[in-house]
Design a protein around this motif. Structure first.
Motif, PDB file in Angstrom:
ATOM      1  N   ARG A  35      24.662  41.008  -3.726  1.00  0.00           N
ATOM      2  CA  ARG A  35      24.290  42.059  -2.772  1.00  0.00           C
ATOM      3  C   ARG A  35      24.112  41.468  -1.376  1.00  0.00           C
ATOM      4  NH1 ARG A  35      19.555  43.494  -0.392  1.00  0.00           N
ATOM      5  NH2 ARG A  35      19.362  45.664   0.328  1.00  0.00           N
TER       6      ARG A  35
ATOM      7  N   LEU B 168      26.300  42.477   1.900  1.00  0.00           N
ATOM      8  CA  LEU B 168      25.672  42.983   3.123  1.00  0.00           C
ATOM      9  C   LEU B 168      26.050  42.127   4.334  1.00  0.00           C
ATOM     10  CD1 LEU B 168      22.051  43.930   1.946  1.00  0.00           C
ATOM     11  CD2 LEU B 168      23.965  45.460   2.433  1.00  0.00           C
TER      12      LEU B 168
ATOM     13  N   ASP C  25      24.115  49.869  -0.814  1.00  0.00           N
ATOM     14  CA  ASP C  25      22.788  49.983  -0.207  1.00  0.00           C
ATOM     15  C   ASP C  25      22.142  51.317  -0.575  1.00  0.00           C
ATOM     16  OD1 ASP C  25      20.742  48.861   1.315  1.00  0.00           O
ATOM     17  OD2 ASP C  25      21.397  49.856   3.139  1.00  0.00           O
TER      18      ASP C  25
END
Length: 264
Positions: A103, A107, A161
């Motif tokens: 993750r 991002l 997200d």
């Protein structure tokens, strides 16, 4: 199926649904601004289709991620650690994060892409084509397929997200699915009016690009473990939009007074 829908007989489920819809709509603003700016660079007859396809893909990705929640949550597990120890704060916590999950990497990559995209678009707007069309200098090098690919790349980042936020709000999958469907439906309704408004107001284009630049930096910071409260970000965006609205109103009234003076 009936048992799953039975959860909506509970007041707690409706409270979670309303809260999650509001949150998903707010989180979807980033996605919608990017889709609006990118679609405005296409020929006029392709813009609406690009927005529909882009938002439809966003919905599809969110539903796919919801069907694989266990895998998605696993993306938050660290995959490697740089082994660096940052200075501890007063509570004994490290000053910066040195372990990265998938993750985090997604991002950071998405943030870098947004920073690059926003910076390049700001450059083209600062140095526009001689015709005065703020999109003319880049529209000819961007086709429908290229626009969709770029929308997909950011849809992945925003979808991950968004769904991780939903998972943190409730454990009920039907509530998450309903919230996502409503939020993306509202995005679909707002897409054309927002894009047309941005296209008609060059100063709003620059403001929207500044928003994307800020969002990109926040995504990068989040990937490195520096978590900026989203409330601060959206409060700053709302304040900036209010100031720009006042500027637009001031310019419109000044123009109206000028026209009246010329008429007399």
């Amino acid at each position: 199926m009936i048992e799953a829908l039975g959860i909506f007989t509970q007041a707690e489920a409706w409270a979670a649904l309303v809260t999650l819809i509001v949150l998903e709509v707010v989180l979807g603003i980033d996605n919608l601004i990017f889709v609006s700016i990118l679609s405005n660079k296409l020929p006029e007859h392709q813009r609406s289709s690009a927005r529909r396809v882009g938002i439809g893909l966003a919905l599809g990705m969110r539903l796919v991620l919801l069907s694989a929640i266990a895998w998605l949550v696993g993306l938050t597990q660290p995959v490697f650690d740089l082994g660096l120890a940052g200075p501890a704060d007063a509570h004994g916590n490290p000053g910066f994060e040195t372990s990265f999950s998938w993750r985090d990497l997604i991002l950071i990559a998405g943030g870098l892409f947004l920073v690059w995209k926003a910076t390049s678009e700001i450059h083209h707007n600062v140095d526009p084509a001689p015709s005065g069309d703020v999109f003319a200098s880049t529209r000819k090098v961007l086709g429908f397929g290229a626009a969709i690919v770029q929308i997909i790349l950011l849809d992945i980042v925003f979808s991950i997200d968004s769904i991780l936020t939903a998972v943190g709000m409730t454990d009920d999958l039907p509530v998450m699915i309903a919230a996502v469907l409503v939020a993306v439906g509202l995005m679909m309704v707002a897409a054309d009016p927002l894009a047309n408004f941005i296209g008609r107001n060059p100063s709003v284009v620059m403001l929207a690009l500044a928003f994307l630049l800020m969002i990109g930096m926040v995504l990068i910071a989040d990937g490195f473990g520096v978590h900026v409260p989203k409330g601060y970000i959206y409060a700053a965006m709302a304040f900036s939009a209010l100031v720009e609205g006042l500027n637009m109103l001031s310019r419109r009234r000044a123009s109206a007074r000028g026209d009246d003076a010329a008429g007399h």
